[in-house]
Design an enzyme around this catalytic site. Sequence first.
Site, short mmCIF file in Angstrom:
data_model
loop_
_atom_site.label_atom_id
_atom_site.label_comp_id
_atom_site.label_asym_id
_atom_site.label_seq_id
_atom_site.Cartn_x
_atom_site.Cartn_y
_atom_site.Cartn_z
N TYR A 46 -19.97 3.04 63.14
CA TYR A 46 -20.33 3.96 61.95
C TYR A 46 -20.88 3.04 60.79
CZ TYR A 46 -20.06 6.78 57.86
OH TYR A 46 -20.12 7.45 56.19
N LYS A 49 -24.60 1.90 58.97
CA LYS A 49 -24.55 2.46 57.48
C LYS A 49 -25.06 1.23 56.86
CE LYS A 49 -23.74 5.98 55.77
NZ LYS A 49 -24.65 7.10 55.77
N1 LIG Z 1 -17.16 12.14 54.27
C1 LIG Z 1 -17.22 11.11 53.80
O1 LIG Z 1 -15.89 10.95 53.33
C2 LIG Z 1 -18.29 10.39 53.36
C3 LIG Z 1 -19.68 10.48 53.81
N2 LIG Z 1 -20.37 9.52 53.42
C4 LIG Z 1 -21.98 10.00 54.00
O2 LIG Z 1 -22.28 11.06 53.61
C5 LIG Z 1 -23.32 11.78 54.31
C6 LIG Z 1 -22.79 13.18 54.60
O3 LIG Z 1 -21.59 13.20 55.17
P1 LIG Z 1 -20.81 14.70 55.43
O4 LIG Z 1 -21.29 15.54 54.96
O5 LIG Z 1 -19.19 14.31 55.48
O6 LIG Z 1 -21.01 14.40 56.96
P2 LIG Z 1 -21.26 15.98 58.02
O7 LIG Z 1 -21.06 15.66 59.28
O8 LIG Z 1 -20.61 17.29 57.36
O9 LIG Z 1 -22.64 16.39 57.66
C7 LIG Z 1 -23.62 15.37 58.36
C8 LIG Z 1 -25.00 16.19 58.83
O10 LIG Z 1 -26.03 15.35 59.58
C9 LIG Z 1 -26.44 16.23 60.52
N3 LIG Z 1 -27.16 15.25 61.53
C10 LIG Z 1 -26.27 14.36 62.21
N4 LIG Z 1 -27.55 13.97 63.10
C11 LIG Z 1 -28.55 14.44 62.94
C12 LIG Z 1 -29.91 14.30 63.16
N5 LIG Z 1 -29.96 13.42 64.30
N6 LIG Z 1 -31.07 14.87 62.60
C13 LIG Z 1 -30.70 15.94 61.75
N7 LIG Z 1 -29.48 15.94 61.27
C14 LIG Z 1 -28.50 15.43 61.69
C15 LIG Z 1 -25.37 17.12 61.07
O11 LIG Z 1 -25.86 18.27 61.89
C16 LIG Z 1 -24.60 17.44 59.69
O12 LIG Z 1 -24.92 18.61 59.45
C17 LIG Z 1 -23.54 10.89 55.76
O13 LIG Z 1 -24.54 9.89 55.53
C18 LIG Z 1 -21.94 9.78 55.52
O14 LIG Z 1 -22.47 8.66 56.06
C19 LIG Z 1 -20.32 8.49 52.93
C20 LIG Z 1 -19.19 8.10 52.45
C21 LIG Z 1 -17.89 9.03 52.66
C1 LIG Z 2 -3.29 8.46 58.28
C2 LIG Z 2 -4.21 9.87 58.60
C3 LIG Z 2 -3.94 10.56 59.85
C4 LIG Z 2 -4.81 10.02 57.60
C5 LIG Z 2 -5.86 11.34 57.84
C6 LIG Z 2 -7.02 11.27 56.89
C7 LIG Z 2 -8.14 10.46 57.23
C8 LIG Z 2 -8.68 11.41 58.60
C9 LIG Z 2 -9.06 10.12 56.08
C10 LIG Z 2 -8.46 9.17 55.42
C11 LIG Z 2 -9.49 8.26 54.81
C12 LIG Z 2 -10.72 8.92 55.08
C13 LIG Z 2 -11.92 8.29 55.01
C14 LIG Z 2 -13.02 8.47 55.93
C15 LIG Z 2 -12.80 9.45 57.08
C16 LIG Z 2 -11.47 10.36 56.85
C17 LIG Z 2 -10.33 9.46 56.36
C18 LIG Z 2 -10.18 8.12 57.41
C19 LIG Z 2 -14.38 7.83 55.72
C20 LIG Z 2 -14.32 6.74 57.00
C21 LIG Z 2 -15.57 8.90 56.11
C22 LIG Z 2 -16.92 8.11 56.49
C23 LIG Z 2 -16.95 6.97 55.22
O1 LIG Z 2 -18.02 6.46 54.90
C24 LIG Z 2 -15.68 6.21 54.72
C25 LIG Z 2 -14.50 7.29 54.67
C26 LIG Z 2 -13.48 6.12 54.24
C27 LIG Z 2 -12.04 7.03 53.98
#
Ligand SMILES: NC(=O)C1=CN([C@@H]2O[C@H](COP(=O)(O)OP(=O)(O)OC[C@H]3O[C@@H](n4cnc5c(N)ncnc54)[C@H](O)[C@@H]3O)[C@@H](O)[C@H]2O)C=CC1
Ligand SMILES: CC(C)=CCC[C@@H](C)[C@H]1CC[C@H]2C3=C(CC[C@]12C)[C@@]1(C)CCC(=O)C[C@@H]1CC3
Length: 382
Positions: free
Chosen positions: A181, A185
């Site tokens: 991942y 990215k």
């Molecule tokens: N959730 C987190 O903690 C973090 C997320 N991000 C980034 O933020 C963005 C959004 O993440 P979330 O909302 O958490 O994920 P999410 O999984 O809820 O949303 C991602 C969306 O992308 C769509 N998708 C996946 N493959 C696709 C494709 N081939 N064509 C069209 N749509 C597609 C999925 O159907 C989904 O609706 C991502 O780029 C992720 O890398 C960055 C840092 C932290």
């Molecule tokens: C120890 C344990 C079971 C924790 C559960 C929480 C974890 C699932 C999250 C804690 C930090 C989170 C995190 C992400 C995903 C969910 C966690 C691992 C990311 C990897 C999501 C995508 C990103 O771009 C970075 C995030 C960092 C923190």
Amino acid sequence: SSVRLSPNSLATLFRFLKEIFPVSSSSNRRNAFRISSLESFSAWSSKRCAVIGGSGFLGRHLVEKLLGKGYTVSVFDIRQSYELPGVTFHQGDLCDKQALLTALQGVSLVFHCASPAPASDDKALFQRVNIQGTHTVLQACTEAGVQKVVLTSSASVVFEGTDIKDGREDLPYAKKPIDYYTETKIEQEKLVLKACDKEKGLLTVAIRPHGIFGPRDPQLVPILVDTARRGNMKFIIGDGSNLVDFTFVDNVVHGLILSAESLRPESPICGKAYHITNDEPVRFWDFMSDILVGLGYAAPRYNLPYTLVYGLALLLWLLSLLLCPLVAFKPTFTPMRVALAGKHHFYSCSRAKQDMGYKPVVGLKDGIRRTVESYPHLRHGA
Ligand SMILES: NC(=O)C1=CN([C@@H]2O[C@H](COP(=O)(O)OP(=O)(O)OC[C@H]3O[C@@H](n4cnc5c(N)ncnc54)[C@H](O)[C@@H]3O)[C@@H](O)[C@H]2O)C=CC1
Ligand SMILES: CC(C)=CCC[C@@H](C)[C@H]1CC[C@H]2C3=C(CC[C@]12C)[C@@]1(C)CCC(=O)C[C@@H]1CC3
């Protein structure tokens, strides 16, 4: 008294002017100049945007905010997870340029928030969607005349599993990314920032959030609760003092919209990456405990040495790889999650403060309260 013109009324005014003053290329240069200045102004201020990945957790929060701010929104996603008045859905794969071109007609601003879930750990899928797919998105944006692309990258692009304290954007990309991942990215962010070209009229920026949480998040809280329900949330990895950024989803949305609205040819943000966090680093285990206790589960209490847990997680991960043709099992504590749970990883967002006036809009305590309240079905005993 003064007259206020909204960007939409300016766009209408521009269309009207163009109709009553048709411009011939050689006869009226001065008019042509005026009209093209107006055209650029109207394009820059246009509120027609598309959210790629708009069916996802972050994407949907972004869509809701954009609608509230008067934007016209198209969602492009491989799935449609909801319906909202004022939103046009285009279901398709972002690797399909034709499908993208249909969705991007008349759009001047694109938010790219799509990615496969990090937990899938599927190398080929990440490469196809995050790298090839982003390349296709950029091509489609150029062909469709899109002017601004805002990428949701991740602060993890610099994380290698070792401590990061107050990390700035000038840290080098991870040489040994912790998973596929993160590896993809990094390539995705490089592609988007490189595509920024004022001459060609395409401006790009990358927002790097970290640990997004909030209502409807499909990973952090659900994984945490699932681990607690299976009785595996009794232990703290390491001494529990490691500080981490968790970012409430509204703050990420605020950073994304702020960057889109600051993105102009003369702006310092063109072609750059920006950390967007809650600006309140918190002990990883305090944050987890607040969520768990808020939902009625016990907080983890017993400490385990980091190296021991990391070694075990690595062993389990290797076993899962070796045995995958025979038995499919997915360990909860992957090496990546252990590193995220046991190391410092918090980032400075002073560049975003300085260049675009970023300031979090929801504090951490408030964000945790709102998140806990939004998961009644995950409460202990529910
Ligand atoms: N959730 C987190 O903690 C973090 C997320 N991000 C980034 O933020 C963005 C959004 O993440 P979330 O909302 O958490 O994920 P999410 O999984 O809820 O949303 C991602 C969306 O992308 C769509 N998708 C996946 N493959 C696709 C494709 N081939 N064509 C069209 N749509 C597609 C999925 O159907 C989904 O609706 C991502 O780029 C992720 O890398 C960055 C840092 C932290
Ligand atoms: C120890 C344990 C079971 C924790 C559960 C929480 C974890 C699932 C999250 C804690 C930090 C989170 C995190 C992400 C995903 C969910 C966690 C691992 C990311 C990897 C999501 C995508 C990103 O771009 C970075 C995030 C960092 C923190």
